[in-house]
Design a protein around this motif. Sequence first.
Motif, PDB file in Angstrom:
ATOM      1  N   ALA A  55       0.822  -1.209   0.000  1.00 14.93           N
ATOM      2  CA  ALA A  55       0.000   0.000   0.000  1.00 14.93           C
ATOM      3  C   ALA A  55       0.857   1.261   0.000  1.00 14.93           C
ATOM      4  CB  ALA A  55      -0.933  -0.010   1.207  1.00 14.93           C
ATOM      5  N   GLN A  56       1.928   1.261   0.767  1.00 16.14           N
ATOM      6  CA  GLN A  56       2.809   2.430   0.813  1.00 16.14           C
ATOM      7  C   GLN A  56       3.507   2.643  -0.525  1.00 16.14           C
ATOM      8  OE1 GLN A  56       5.205   1.354   4.166  1.00 16.14           O
ATOM      9  NE2 GLN A  56       3.760   2.168   5.672  1.00 16.14           N
ATOM     10  N   LYS A  57       3.873   1.551  -1.186  1.00 15.67           N
ATOM     11  CA  LYS A  57       4.479   1.662  -2.508  1.00 15.67           C
ATOM     12  C   LYS A  57       3.468   2.205  -3.510  1.00 15.67           C
ATOM     13  CE  LYS A  57       7.522   0.958  -5.771  1.00 15.67           C
ATOM     14  NZ  LYS A  57       8.654   1.905  -5.957  1.00 15.67           N
ATOM     15  N   ALA A  58       2.219   1.759  -3.414  1.00 17.02           N
ATOM     16  CA  ALA A  58       1.176   2.277  -4.301  1.00 17.02           C
ATOM     17  C   ALA A  58       0.985   3.769  -4.075  1.00 17.02           C
ATOM     18  CB  ALA A  58      -0.134   1.526  -4.065  1.00 17.02           C
ATOM     19  N   ARG A  59       0.956   4.189  -2.805  1.00 16.32           N
ATOM     20  CA  ARG A  59       0.810   5.617  -2.503  1.00 16.32           C
ATOM     21  C   ARG A  59       1.967   6.426  -3.080  1.00 16.32           C
ATOM     22  NH1 ARG A  59       0.842   7.335   3.705  1.00 16.32           N
ATOM     23  NH2 ARG A  59       2.933   6.444   3.506  1.00 16.32           N
ATOM     24  N   ALA A  60       3.169   5.909  -2.967  1.00 15.25           N
ATOM     25  CA  ALA A  60       4.328   6.618  -3.513  1.00 15.25           C
ATOM     26  C   ALA A  60       4.208   6.793  -5.024  1.00 15.25           C
ATOM     27  CB  ALA A  60       5.608   5.858  -3.169  1.00 15.25           C
ATOM     28  N   ASP A  61       3.636   5.809  -5.690  1.00 18.16           N
ATOM     29  CA  ASP A  61       3.503   5.869  -7.140  1.00 18.16           C
ATOM     30  C   ASP A  61       2.318   6.703  -7.608  1.00 18.16           C
ATOM     31  OD1 ASP A  61       5.737   4.351  -7.343  1.00 18.16           O
ATOM     32  OD2 ASP A  61       4.765   2.553  -8.110  1.00 18.16           O
ATOM     33  N   PHE A  62       1.454   7.124  -6.680  1.00 19.16           N
ATOM     34  CA  PHE A  62       0.334   7.990  -7.058  1.00 19.16           C
ATOM     35  C   PHE A  62       0.815   9.360  -7.543  1.00 19.16           C
ATOM     36  CE2 PHE A  62      -3.109   6.077  -4.021  1.00 19.16           C
ATOM     37  CZ  PHE A  62      -3.143   4.948  -4.808  1.00 19.16           C
ATOM     38  N   GLY A  63       2.005   9.775  -7.095  1.00 17.78           N
ATOM     39  CA  GLY A  63       2.474  11.136  -7.289  1.00 17.78           C
ATOM     40  C   GLY A  63       2.314  11.715  -8.680  1.00 17.78           C
ATOM     41  N   PRO A  64       2.927  11.106  -9.712  1.00 17.86           N
ATOM     42  CA  PRO A  64       2.844  11.702 -11.045  1.00 17.86           C
ATOM     43  C   PRO A  64       1.406  11.861 -11.543  1.00 17.86           C
ATOM     44  CG  PRO A  64       4.581  10.055 -10.964  1.00 17.86           C
ATOM     45  CD  PRO A  64       3.829   9.948  -9.675  1.00 17.86           C
ATOM     46  N   GLY A  65       0.581  10.840 -11.333  1.00 17.96           N
ATOM     47  CA  GLY A  65      -0.801  10.928 -11.791  1.00 17.96           C
ATOM     48  C   GLY A  65      -1.608  11.951 -11.018  1.00 17.96           C
ATOM     49  N   PHE A  66      -1.421  11.970  -9.696  1.00 24.41           N
ATOM     50  CA  PHE A  66      -2.162  12.909  -8.848  1.00 24.41           C
ATOM     51  C   PHE A  66      -1.809  14.349  -9.197  1.00 24.41           C
ATOM     52  CE2 PHE A  66      -3.058  15.478  -5.167  1.00 24.41           C
ATOM     53  CZ  PHE A  66      -4.188  14.921  -4.592  1.00 24.41           C
ATOM     54  N   LEU A  67      -0.521  14.668  -9.173  1.00 27.18           N
ATOM     55  CA  LEU A  67      -0.088  16.033  -9.437  1.00 27.18           C
ATOM     56  C   LEU A  67      -0.359  16.440 -10.889  1.00 27.18           C
ATOM     57  CD1 LEU A  67       3.286  15.957  -7.463  1.00 27.18           C
ATOM     58  CD2 LEU A  67       1.121  16.963  -6.734  1.00 27.18           C
ATOM     59  N   GLY A  68      -0.207  15.476 -11.794  1.00 27.28           N
ATOM     60  CA  GLY A  68      -0.457  15.779 -13.201  1.00 27.28           C
ATOM     61  C   GLY A  68      -1.913  16.037 -13.516  1.00 27.28           C
ATOM     62  N   SER A  69      -2.807  15.552 -12.651  1.00 26.76           N
ATOM     63  CA  SER A  69      -4.239  15.734 -12.898  1.00 26.76           C
ATOM     64  C   SER A  69      -4.746  17.110 -12.461  1.00 26.76           C
ATOM     65  CB  SER A  69      -5.037  14.651 -12.158  1.00 26.76           C
ATOM     66  OG  SER A  69      -5.031  14.888 -10.755  1.00 26.76           O
ATOM     67  N   LEU A  70      -3.977  17.829 -11.655  1.00 29.39           N
ATOM     68  CA  LEU A  70      -4.462  19.088 -11.087  1.00 29.39           C
ATOM     69  C   LEU A  70      -4.628  20.215 -12.121  1.00 29.39           C
ATOM     70  CD1 LEU A  70      -2.562  19.189  -7.659  1.00 29.39           C
ATOM     71  CD2 LEU A  70      -4.893  18.391  -8.134  1.00 29.39           C
ATOM     72  N   PRO A  71      -3.637  20.471 -12.963  1.00 30.53           N
ATOM     73  CA  PRO A  71      -3.793  21.610 -13.878  1.00 30.53           C
ATOM     74  C   PRO A  71      -5.030  21.517 -14.769  1.00 30.53           C
ATOM     75  CG  PRO A  71      -1.509  20.895 -13.820  1.00 30.53           C
ATOM     76  CD  PRO A  71      -2.301  19.867 -13.074  1.00 30.53           C
ATOM     77  N   ASP A  72      -5.450  20.335 -15.118  1.00 24.68           N
ATOM     78  CA  ASP A  72      -6.620  20.171 -15.991  1.00 24.68           C
ATOM     79  C   ASP A  72      -7.889  19.806 -15.212  1.00 24.68           C
ATOM     80  OD1 ASP A  72      -5.094  20.666 -18.293  1.00 24.68           O
ATOM     81  OD2 ASP A  72      -4.399  18.583 -18.337  1.00 24.68           O
ATOM     82  N   ASN A  73      -7.814  19.939 -13.893  1.00 17.45           N
ATOM     83  CA  ASN A  73      -8.968  19.608 -13.044  1.00 17.45           C
ATOM     84  C   ASN A  73      -9.480  18.184 -13.305  1.00 17.45           C
ATOM     85  OD1 ASN A  73      -9.266  22.023 -11.520  1.00 17.45           O
ATOM     86  ND2 ASN A  73     -10.163  23.031 -13.295  1.00 17.45           N
ATOM     87  N   MET A  74      -8.560  17.245 -13.354  1.00 17.54           N
ATOM     88  CA  MET A  74      -8.902  15.851 -13.639  1.00 17.54           C
ATOM     89  C   MET A  74      -8.670  14.950 -12.430  1.00 17.54           C
ATOM     90  SD  MET A  74      -9.931  15.905 -16.791  1.00 17.54           S
ATOM     91  CE  MET A  74      -9.831  14.203 -17.351  1.00 17.54           C
ATOM     92  N   LEU A  75      -8.655  15.528 -11.232  1.00 18.88           N
ATOM     93  CA  LEU A  75      -8.344  14.740 -10.040  1.00 18.88           C
ATOM     94  C   LEU A  75      -9.365  13.629  -9.813  1.00 18.88           C
ATOM     95  CD1 LEU A  75      -6.634  14.202  -7.561  1.00 18.88           C
ATOM     96  CD2 LEU A  75      -7.952  15.939  -6.325  1.00 18.88           C
TER      97      LEU A  75
END
Length: 204
Positions: A55-75
């Motif tokens: 689970a912690q490894k999955a959370r660490a890998d969320f980063g690029p997708g999570f942060l990348g979704s913000l500028p286009d309001n795609m969270l």
Amino acid sequence: MRTGLRGDAGQAFPIYIMMVAGLLFLALAFFAVGKASALRNGSQGAADAAALAAAQKARADFGPGFLGSLPDNMLDDFLDEPFAPHCAEAQRLADANDADRKLCYPTPGYLRDTITVEVEGRKPVDSPVIPGSQNKKAKAKATALIEFNCPNPKAVDRDSDGVQDLFIFTCRKGEIVKIATAEISPGLWETVSRTLFDVRLVDQ
């Protein structure tokens, strides 16, 4: 008179032998139960560590997708996507705790995802008083929850240019996380991920 005493002693001897044998059996049985319990606890610890690591490894890998979704309001779309369960990480922790991963599977859900890991210890109970225990190994299962703590972020246009470039997350425990899209960097996720996403074991 002496003959009678010898006869009583002869009758008591088999009873004494049976009592000693019974006590020995009970001692072996208690030892077997204790060993089985210890192996079960060890396997549960391995399962807990493996599920948390995945689970912690999955959370660490969320980063690029999570942060990348913000500028286009795609969270919301990002949070709805399936995630990788990182079963290799679960195996690594199981192996470090002398166990083997048998099952590893995610249960995706919006804002609340889980990873379940089942392991089997490598040492058998192997007790002479428990039939079939030569190949009997302890098994255990654990489930880790990945929970998004900061739903419904507020998007702000700092420069009044029509672009929402600041996201303010108000989290359940009172923390506030501010992410400016212009300041997104590889190290940012490591700083904010533990606040945004909680990882913990849950009852099954």
